[in-house]
Design a protein around this motif. Sequence first.
Motif, short mmCIF file in Angstrom:
data_model
loop_
_atom_site.label_atom_id
_atom_site.label_comp_id
_atom_site.label_asym_id
_atom_site.label_seq_id
_atom_site.Cartn_x
_atom_site.Cartn_y
_atom_site.Cartn_z
N THR A 1 56.22 0.03 -15.67
CA THR A 1 56.67 -0.74 -16.83
C THR A 1 57.12 0.20 -17.94
N GLY A 2 57.93 -0.31 -18.88
CA GLY A 2 58.33 0.47 -20.05
C GLY A 2 59.45 1.45 -19.77
N ASN A 3 59.66 2.37 -20.72
CA ASN A 3 60.73 3.36 -20.62
C ASN A 3 60.21 4.79 -20.55
N SER A 4 58.90 4.96 -20.61
CA SER A 4 58.33 6.30 -20.62
C SER A 4 57.75 6.63 -19.25
N ILE A 5 56.70 7.43 -19.19
CA ILE A 5 56.17 7.91 -17.92
C ILE A 5 55.70 6.76 -17.03
N SER A 6 55.20 5.68 -17.64
CA SER A 6 54.73 4.53 -16.86
C SER A 6 55.85 3.85 -16.09
N ALA A 7 57.09 4.11 -16.45
CA ALA A 7 58.22 3.52 -15.74
C ALA A 7 58.49 4.23 -14.42
N GLY A 8 57.85 5.39 -14.21
CA GLY A 8 58.13 6.21 -13.03
C GLY A 8 59.02 7.38 -13.41
N LEU A 9 58.92 8.45 -12.67
CA LEU A 9 59.65 9.68 -13.02
C LEU A 9 61.16 9.50 -13.12
#
Length: 346
Positions: free
Chosen positions: A321-329
């Motif tokens: 989810t999101g646009n940072s690290i939680s979005a996946g590399l």
Amino acid sequence: MKARLLRCRRLIVLAALSLSMSQALAEEFRVEEVPSVTAVAPARMKPGTILFSDHPPDKIADGETGLMKFEDWARERPLQKRFLSPFPGYVEPRIMVSVHGIEKPYVEKLHMYVVETRFLIGRPADAIDLKRFVTLDVVEKLDPSIRHHRITADQARPNIDPKSAHNRHPDRRWCEAPQSLCIESRYPLEGRLPVGIRLANKLEEGGKKISEFMDFQSEIRVLPQTEIDQAGLAKLTNMDAPVAGVLEQTLFDVNQVMQFGKLLAVLQPDPADPSKTVATVFMALGIETDVLQQKKEFASVPVLRNLIPVQVLMGKSSFNTGNSISAGLPSYVRNRIRAIAQMLDK
């Protein structure tokens, strides 16, 4: 009369908003995927476009993860390994582990996620001030969801902690390079990931717990001209032009998932138009192979089947989810490179 004035004001406001939105859209860089960034000549590049490649050749790509084994990367791409490792002679960490109460040496195997990008900047290379990236306020703007604070050489873990000695720089201490910024960063995982991690930690008895935070230390610096390897970097970028500036960020300590990370931005004048600059930006992440192999314990629990680490890392999980690290590399790196491109183009 008043009604007409109000209508005029509204039209002016709407026009101004429309103009500002158009300008924002014009400044937004778009990402175009290509097989090889360094194979694209500057003459074929378009303004406002980031050429992007994160897929290694099939012969060295792991069929299951799409990543490269560190040893394959070092053998097949020695120039990348030299410039994108924490330091040129870097090897996979040799650590001590306890097996039935007996300490034994163990090699921490790594897989590599390597990204190549290239874009045009509408200014000459000597007009671009890379030093502004070596400031805390600019670093915070690149990704506001990550919090940073300054650290000294005496707080850099590889310098002081024997357990992190494998990431110790052989020629100097981290954070003692001239005109460098050293930071400790914390990123709280977002969305559904913390809930999944808490459940996974409850099911895991006696093992190492997964943190809900990514904590990492890094050194950011602009390379002085005396340290710039003109021939080597020109070969790395595959562009016959002098290197005008180099910015690097080295992640030398990460609390989980990875062993190191490196961002390297190389600026060269456009050979066909010196009023423009070609920026080639690389990012390499050394991911712990053990993390990628953690499947069985997650796959056997229905609610955690989508929390398999490699799926989460590569942005292929419902937990992303999101646009940072939680979005996946892949998503995180694209957003990070786009932010850097827009800052360089200002």
